[in-house]
Design an enzyme around this catalytic site. Sequence first.
Site, short mmCIF file in Angstrom:
data_model
loop_
_atom_site.label_atom_id
_atom_site.label_comp_id
_atom_site.label_asym_id
_atom_site.label_seq_id
_atom_site.Cartn_x
_atom_site.Cartn_y
_atom_site.Cartn_z
N CYS A 118 0.69 -1.11 0.19
CA CYS A 118 0.14 0.51 0.37
C CYS A 118 1.03 0.91 0.06
CB CYS A 118 -1.06 -0.23 1.47
SG CYS A 118 -1.85 -1.37 1.18
N HIS A 260 -3.26 7.26 2.25
CA HIS A 260 -4.20 5.30 1.90
C HIS A 260 -5.36 5.40 2.12
CE1 HIS A 260 -4.53 1.43 0.83
NE2 HIS A 260 -3.61 0.90 1.56
N ASN A 290 -10.15 -0.49 0.44
CA ASN A 290 -8.60 -0.51 -0.23
C ASN A 290 -7.91 -1.39 -0.84
OD1 ASN A 290 -5.90 -1.20 0.68
ND2 ASN A 290 -6.30 -1.30 2.79
N1 COA Z 1 -17.85 -8.58 10.17
C1 COA Z 1 -18.42 -9.00 11.05
N2 COA Z 1 -17.47 -9.79 12.35
C2 COA Z 1 -16.36 -9.49 12.34
C3 COA Z 1 -16.00 -9.87 10.33
C4 COA Z 1 -16.59 -8.74 10.43
N3 COA Z 1 -15.62 -8.84 8.23
N4 COA Z 1 -14.08 -9.56 10.47
C5 COA Z 1 -13.69 -9.83 12.24
N5 COA Z 1 -15.24 -9.88 12.80
C6 COA Z 1 -15.54 -10.02 13.83
C7 COA Z 1 -13.96 -10.60 15.19
O1 COA Z 1 -14.25 -12.19 15.12
C8 COA Z 1 -14.44 -10.17 16.61
O2 COA Z 1 -15.38 -11.02 17.12
P1 COA Z 1 -15.76 -12.01 17.96
O3 COA Z 1 -15.27 -10.58 19.38
O4 COA Z 1 -16.57 -12.56 18.73
O5 COA Z 1 -14.13 -12.52 18.68
C9 COA Z 1 -15.27 -8.61 16.33
O6 COA Z 1 -15.64 -8.62 14.80
C10 COA Z 1 -13.77 -7.76 16.11
O7 COA Z 1 -13.23 -8.39 15.75
P2 COA Z 1 -11.69 -7.25 15.38
O8 COA Z 1 -10.61 -7.63 14.42
O9 COA Z 1 -11.21 -7.17 16.90
O10 COA Z 1 -12.12 -6.01 14.92
P3 COA Z 1 -11.55 -4.39 15.23
O11 COA Z 1 -12.18 -3.81 15.77
O12 COA Z 1 -9.59 -4.69 15.28
O13 COA Z 1 -11.55 -4.33 13.41
C11 COA Z 1 -10.58 -4.33 11.59
C12 COA Z 1 -11.38 -5.02 12.52
C13 COA Z 1 -9.66 -4.71 10.36
C14 COA Z 1 -11.94 -2.56 10.19
C15 COA Z 1 -9.03 -2.93 11.92
O14 COA Z 1 -8.67 -3.71 13.03
C16 COA Z 1 -8.80 -2.26 11.47
O15 COA Z 1 -9.40 -1.11 10.18
N6 COA Z 1 -7.26 -2.58 11.28
C17 COA Z 1 -6.25 -1.92 10.25
C18 COA Z 1 -6.40 -2.78 8.34
C19 COA Z 1 -6.01 -1.98 7.55
O16 COA Z 1 -6.26 -1.47 7.34
N7 COA Z 1 -5.37 -3.34 7.03
C20 COA Z 1 -4.74 -2.05 5.35
C21 COA Z 1 -3.58 -1.39 5.67
S1 COA Z 1 -2.92 -1.12 5.03
#
Ligand code: COA
Length: 333
Positions: A118, A260, A290
């Site tokens: 990215c 980004h 993304n």
């Molecule tokens: N739909 C519904 N539930 C989901 C899900 C989805 N698509 N993906 C994960 N979950 C669930 C998980 O299983 C978890 O459930 P649990 O509490 O029962 O275990 C819960 O949602 C929370 O998951 P978590 O991973 O802690 O969520 P989060 O608040 O960290 O959000 C992202 C997840 C990916 C949105 C967030 O971490 C993020 O944006 N990170 C940056 C990623 C990114 O931008 N990457 C590219 C960079 S270039």
Amino acid sequence: MKSLMIQGAKIIATGSAIPSSSFSNHEMSEVVNTSDEWIFTRTGIKERRLLQGNDQSVVDLAVLASKKALNQVAMDPCQIDLIILATSSPHDLFGSASKVQSQIGAFNAVAFDLTAACSGFVLSLVTASQFLQTGVYRNILVVGADALSKWVDWSDRSTCILFGDAAGAAILQSCSFTHNAILSFQLNTDGNYSKYLSMAYEQDISPHPKLNIYQGYFKYISMNGKEVYKFAVFQVPLSILKCLNSLNMSVEEIDWLVLHQANYRILTAIAEKLSISKNKIISNLHKYGNTSAASIPLVLDEAIQNKKISHNDIVAIAGFGAGLTWGTIIVRW
Ligand code: COA
């Protein structure tokens, strides 16, 4: 090398291309256990474009974006000296830039791929500006293109909801030093955390029976979302500040923040840390998700077509992602 004289560099045109198929959060909820509400509140994404079917590839998107940028300034492709294709999902591991070169007819250009996920577009802009500012080349085409839909695990709801496919292009041209528009840059890598976001090579468990050579394949994208989130919100504001400091510029002088397009919560958290108004964030990730190396040129092109960014505006462009790699360029438009 033509000359060692220090020149300026500027972006003279942009272009972008997206697949025709859009894929909404609602449609996503028919593939994995998720919902529009969960995706939108956590990421700001409503839909993304995906390369569905068999008739278009990441190279086609890159070619279309490049042609649009060339048309914008009525440039003959033979005037392009160098093509840098930022991609982590090439059509050919030996590189896809040469296919872009032949398909746009840039027969005088040397072409290579740059792999930096990215951050690929930011690193490519910086690389291009070095060739221009040293006077080696006059016109450079920089393309960011990715089709991560080919590389996500479509049963992993924590990653597949995030990504979309697209391409964006920019033409950079050398100019006199006084008209230099690529004011400063700041780049970083911390490979200690590469495990947080990867598309790793996996070796077969047994070697070739006669050669003791292990072959393998590339796995799906794997990500520790929380760690990537914390990394981006901590490191990107520092990079932007370092870049501004090198120019003796203040945060208030930034007209537009072009980050980004990973996640709207990351974009607003970065702006808040820098005390930059949310109104200065340029974003279109609700439509495209993304798109990796394509996200910055895609959103830049849209902002330019919509006349949001105007002549002389100061634009802070920052990329971040796998590597982990991140960096900033400050541009006077
Ligand atoms: N739909 C519904 N539930 C989901 C899900 C989805 N698509 N993906 C994960 N979950 C669930 C998980 O299983 C978890 O459930 P649990 O509490 O029962 O275990 C819960 O949602 C929370 O998951 P978590 O991973 O802690 O969520 P989060 O608040 O960290 O959000 C992202 C997840 C990916 C949105 C967030 O971490 C993020 O944006 N990170 C940056 C990623 C990114 O931008 N990457 C590219 C960079 S270039």
